[in-house]
Structures are given as C-alpha cells and as structure tokens.
Design a protein around this motif. Structure first.
Motif, PDB file in Angstrom:
ATOM      1  N   ARG A  42     -18.099   2.058  15.812  1.00  0.00           N
ATOM      2  CA  ARG A  42     -17.077   3.093  16.016  1.00  0.00           C
ATOM      3  C   ARG A  42     -16.415   2.968  17.387  1.00  0.00           C
ATOM      4  O   ARG A  42     -15.262   3.316  17.556  1.00  0.00           O
ATOM      5  CB  ARG A  42     -17.757   4.471  15.887  1.00  0.00           C
ATOM      6  N   SER A  43     -17.181   2.492  18.379  1.00  0.00           N
ATOM      7  CA  SER A  43     -16.578   2.259  19.700  1.00  0.00           C
ATOM      8  C   SER A  43     -15.706   1.012  19.664  1.00  0.00           C
ATOM      9  O   SER A  43     -14.647   0.966  20.278  1.00  0.00           O
ATOM     10  CB  SER A  43     -17.636   1.988  20.760  1.00  0.00           C
ATOM     11  N   GLN A  44     -16.196   0.000  18.954  1.00  0.00           N
ATOM     12  CA  GLN A  44     -15.482  -1.281  18.979  1.00  0.00           C
ATOM     13  C   GLN A  44     -14.193  -1.257  18.177  1.00  0.00           C
ATOM     14  O   GLN A  44     -13.244  -1.942  18.517  1.00  0.00           O
ATOM     15  CB  GLN A  44     -16.381  -2.383  18.385  1.00  0.00           C
ATOM     16  N   TYR A  45     -14.174  -0.490  17.104  1.00  0.00           N
ATOM     17  CA  TYR A  45     -13.040  -0.574  16.181  1.00  0.00           C
ATOM     18  C   TYR A  45     -12.288   0.756  16.091  1.00  0.00           C
ATOM     19  O   TYR A  45     -12.782   1.735  15.530  1.00  0.00           O
ATOM     20  CB  TYR A  45     -13.519  -0.992  14.788  1.00  0.00           C
ATOM     21  N   GLU A  46     -11.086   0.729  16.589  1.00  0.00           N
ATOM     22  CA  GLU A  46     -10.231   1.910  16.540  1.00  0.00           C
ATOM     23  C   GLU A  46     -10.046   2.401  15.102  1.00  0.00           C
ATOM     24  O   GLU A  46      -9.910   3.593  14.848  1.00  0.00           O
ATOM     25  CB  GLU A  46      -8.869   1.554  17.153  1.00  0.00           C
ATOM     26  N   ILE A  47     -10.052   1.463  14.177  1.00  0.00           N
ATOM     27  CA  ILE A  47      -9.825   1.836  12.774  1.00  0.00           C
ATOM     28  C   ILE A  47     -10.815   2.905  12.304  1.00  0.00           C
ATOM     29  O   ILE A  47     -10.479   3.774  11.501  1.00  0.00           O
ATOM     30  CB  ILE A  47      -9.895   0.570  11.882  1.00  0.00           C
TER      31      ILE A  47
END
Ligand code: NOJ
Length: 551
Positions: free
Chosen positions: A457-462
């Motif tokens: 969730r931190s790595q992927y804005e999606i």
C-alpha cells in the motif's frame, strides 16, 4: 489525480493508550511506552510499517468512560505522561514519517470539568449555559423522554441547581450546549492548541449529538413499541429530536474550518449507520461538511455478515455513492467499542481475508492495535470488569467492551511483555502463542500478512488512490474488484468467502502480489483462472498493465 490531504498515508493505527505499552510498570500503558515502540510501528527493521497513529483519549479524566469523560482538554493525564512527553512523541513520530492523530470529544465533558462544576453551582454564572439544563416536570420527573445510550433517562437531577442536566452517555458525561457560541469558541480553541503542538488530525467522537432540537420535543416511539410504558431500552425510541439536528453540519463546518487553516491536517467523524436516517444522507452530509479536510468513518463492516454478498453489497453501494475524486473512504472493521475482527468473523482465516480486503480498498483504512497479530476478544471475569457502561445498562450478562481492550501482546512472557506488574485488564492467556515476538519471526503469521499488505500500500499509489470497480459474476462466494489508474495500471482482488475451494476467472492473467496464504501462492492460468483455497484472498498484478512503484 488531485492530491488529497494525507494522500500518501497507507493506513491509520488506533492506539488505546491504557493498553499499548507500560513503560513505568504501574499496570497502565503510557506515552513513553508508545515512544519506545515507534520502531515497531514504523521505523524499525521488523516494523509493521504503518504511517499514522490515532490515540484514544489521553486527557485528564476521572476515567468513568475510560477517558471519553474529559476534565481538561489541553493537557495529558499524568497516568499517561506529560505534555513534554507528547511533544517528544510528536517530534520522534514525525522524524520517522508517522502522522499523529488525537481523539477529540466535543459532545460532552466529565462532570468534574471546571466548566461543569461552575455551571452546576448556580443558575447564574459564567458557564450556566454551557450545558443543557431544564426544570423537572410538575411531578418531578425528567423534562422529556430522551434516553441515554448507556441506559435509562438521559436526564440527571442536580441538587444545587434544582434542575436536570442532559447526558447522552453516562451521567458523569454531561452534554455540552453547542447552541451557545461560547462553547463553540472554546472547542475551536482546543483544536488550535493541539494543531499548534503539531498534531496531524482529529478523530471526532459522537458528533451527531452536538445538535439537538432546541424545543427538546419527545423522541418518537420505535415502530415495535406500542406505548411509552413499553419503552425499556435505547432502541425502543426513534431518536429524531435528540440528535442529528439542523445545526450539526454547520457546527462541524466551524470546527473543520479551523483544521483547514493548517496544512495537511484532517478530521474523521465518528458516526454509525443508523436506520433513522438513510446512510446516503448520512454519508454525503458528513462528506459535504468540508470535503477536502474531513470525512466520516465507514463502520458498516462492523455489522456485516461474513459473506461475499454482504461485503460486496456494502462496498459497491458505498463506492457508487461517493465521489472518489474528492471523498476519502475510511473503512473500519474494528475498534475499542466492538468485538475484535478475529472473534467477530469466526476465526483467524476469516480475519485474514477481511484484512486483505480492507487493505486493498480505497482510502484510509483504520487498523485497531493488536488486530495485526490476530488478537481475539479476551476472557474477562465479572469481577474484573472496568467498563462502567455495563452497569448502567443493567445487563449483568455482558462484560461490555473490556474484552477488546486488553493489553497488547508483545511476547509470550509474563504479562505478555506489556508490564512487569499486573495490568489494569487481564492479559489474554492466548498471548503465549499470539504475540508480536513470535509473529515477527514467522513468514506465515498474521503480522507478516499485515506487514506485506502495508508495504504494498505504501509502494503502490493504485492501492491508496486508484479507482475502484467491482468485477461482476466472479462466482459463488467470491467478492472481486479491480483497482486502476488510467489505462496503464490495473490490479485485481479476489476474495473467497467460502470454506470450500473456489475457481475464479479474472479479467486478465497476472501475478500474485499477496495472498492470505503467504506460503505457496496459487498459479494464475493464461486465461485469468485461479483456484482459491478456503477463505483465501489474493491481490493480483495484471500482466498487461505492470505497476509503477512510487516509493
Ligand atoms: C464513542 C467512543 O468510541 C466510546 O468509547 C465512548 O463511550 C462514547 N463515544 C462516548 O464518548
């Protein structure tokens, strides 16, 4: 995509200060205990990796309702530390990239608050109109039929004023009179005090009660209740006049305007779904207050049945109702007032599935301390009860809200590593097996699942900001959805709510980014078919639209 406030925050972690970590061995958690565990929350090597914390009330308080009875809004209860401890906590949290939210209790104070002590002293003093006072009826009974959530009449007789005062919760929690501009002024001063100290947001308690019918008309009987004599409990009335009145949103606007005047600060409103109002009216009303700054919790999951149908209906209706460009969903499945996830949904496998769902839905998910290691409701004996609301309910079958408030389980040692002395509530014996220490070393643990999901969730804005789209007809017992940004990026989520194996067909083939069964991920066929084990959920990166990492 418009930048919302707190846009990069992966999730919010609720800390119940009494139960998180006791640094001075008095059996009660404290702020220094939290400072010592910031490395667990985010910065340490084996940390959970969560970006924001919210403290349930830590203000001076007689603790009649465990701190939701505030006797001074701009200080810290010595039981938890000092303002200097809090300053240090904020500084260290910010240095580790952790935002800090505090609880704000606008509807009521403690009956020991100096405002109330003055208000009750006579009918003619500076604070006489800070609370809601009324004369008795001719026969001496309360002025109307309004009920307290915690049982009985919402009115309490006061000898010195020879009047009744209103209390929606315990009698030790008199309701403030929000129609008095001086009260609103004071509450805005309180917000500024904490904002100037550097807090990043507020969770605003029980907000629907701050506006009531100025004529204080009797509430109406619920449909199942034939007459006033049959009224026994809170649900026997429709609470039409005692809350949610016309000034609710304007008053909240005044508060959120203060928050809006500071950079990147937010306010989350506590409000439960309620048959007396359409949920749409409720949600959009709260979102409409100050959409850039404030938002309501979505608590529907707390009452939802554990099934694909019930969760998909809840999420799809909610996502369809809001405007995703401006409204931030705040899905919450557990807190200090409700049974823990692993208890409510019938087991740890089910709780893992709910975790994967929550952390792949849009917005700002809220995780209750201990849920990340799969803590369950702890056994509490009758003579160990601390939650006074149990007694005012007059229900000796219930142990109230203590089972979900027990000490954090850090280790399998004495008192679960929470304290050297007997804690204020008993530690769950299950802590021998279910604890942070064990789970940080087990790749198959609850903790490992949360850690992985929070990292994604931190790595992927999606996952935080991407659009949401349901995938229809995914199969019996399956709730499936896509998240996407533009044409370039897509992920899919498929959740099997059955205790049997289920085949699911996804719109595209892909790679598993995370499964609730971390060891041995299932394969996805070239046609997008995947076989999910009982209660398995998967997050899938689409092979045609590879993701961009943003940190
Ligand atoms: C909601 C809080 O979550 C609960 O713990 C409290 O008892 C009531 N509001 C009253 O403040």
């Amino acid at each position: 995509m418009a930048r919302k406030r707190w846009a990069n925050v992966n999730a919010l972690y609720q800390i119940y200060p009494r139960s998180f970590m006791d640094s001075n061995d008095d059996g009660v958690g404290d702020l220094r205990g939290v400072i010592d565990r910031l490395a667990y929350i985010k910065s340490g090597e084996k940390s959970l990796g969560i970006d924001a914390i919210w403290f349930s009330p830590f203000y001076p308080s007689p603790q009649a309702d465990m701190g939701y009875d505030v006797s001074e809004y701009c200080d810290i209860n010595p039981m938890f530390g000092s303002l200097d401890d809090f300053r240090e906590l904020i500084e260290k949290a910010h240095a580790s990239g952790i935002k800090v939210m505090v609880d704000f209790v606008p509807n009521h104070t403690s009956d020991q608050h100096p405002w109330f002590l003055e208000s009750q002293s006579s009918r003619d003093n500076d604070k006489s109109d800070f609370y809601t006072w009324r004369d008795a009826r001719a026969d001496g009974s309360p002025p109307n039929n309004w009920l307290s959530i915690f049982g009985g009449s919402a009115w309490q007789w006061n000898e010195s004023r020879q009047q009744y005062y209103l209390h929606t919760f315990l009698k030790e929690q008199p309701d403030l009179n929000w129609d008095n501009p001086a009260v609103r002024q004071e509450m805005k001063r309180v917000l500024k005090f904490w904002l100037d100290l550097g807090v990043d947001g507020f969770r605003a308690d029980a907000v629907r009660w701050i506006s009531k019918d100025p004529h204080q008309r009797d509430d109406l009987l619920a449909a199942h209740c034939p007459d006033e004599q049959s009224v026994r409990s809170f649900d026997d009335l429709q609470h039409k006049y005692s809350r949610f009145w016309e000034n609710l949103f304007p008053y909240l606007r005044e508060l959120t305007d203060v928050v809006a005047s500071y950079d990147d600060r937010i306010m989350i409103f506590e409000d439960y779904p309620d048959g007396n109002y359409g949920t749409q009216e409720q949600y959009l009303g709260f979102y409409g207050v100050n959409p850039d700054v404030s938002m309501p919790f979505n608590f529907e999951g707390l009452g939802a049945k554990f099934s694909a149908e019930s969760f998909s209906t809840m999420v799809n209706e909610f996502q369809g109702m809001i405007n995703p460009d401006i409204h931030t969903p705040v899905y919450c499945f557990s807190n200090h007032d409700q049974a823990r996830i692993a208890t409510r949904y019938g087991g740890t496998e089910q709780a893992r599935l709910v975790a994967l769902m929550q952390l792949t839905l849009p917005g700002l998910p809220v995780v209750y301390y201990g849920d990340e290691i799969g803590m369950t409701n702890a056994p509490i004996q009758f003579d160990e009860i601390q939650d006074k609301s149990v007694f005012s309910h007059g229900n000796d079958e219930s142990v109230g809200r203590d089972p979900e408030r027990t000490p954090m389980q850090w280790t399998g040692e004495k008192n679960a590593g929470f304290s050297q002395v007997k804690p204020w509530l008993p530690v769950d014996p299950i802590s021998k097996k279910v604890n942070v220490d064990v789970e940080q070393h087990d790749p198959d643990s609850f903790f490992a699942l949360y850690q992985r999901l929070l990292k994604l969730r931190s790595q992927y804005e999606i996952l935080r900001m991407g659009e949401y789209e349901p995938i229809g007809d995914a199969g019996d017992d399956i709730f499936a959805y896509a998240r996407w940004i533009g044409k370039e990026q897509h992920v899919f989520v498929a959740l099997n709510f059955s205790k049997e194996t289920r085949r699911v067909t996804l719109p595209h083939a892909g790679f598993i980014l995370c499964s609730t069964h971390p060891v041995d991920y299932p394969a996805i066929g070239a046609n997008g078919v995947v076989t999910l084990r009982p209660y398995e959920g998967v997050l899938v990166e689409c092979s045609e639209h590879r993701l961009q990492r943003d940190n």
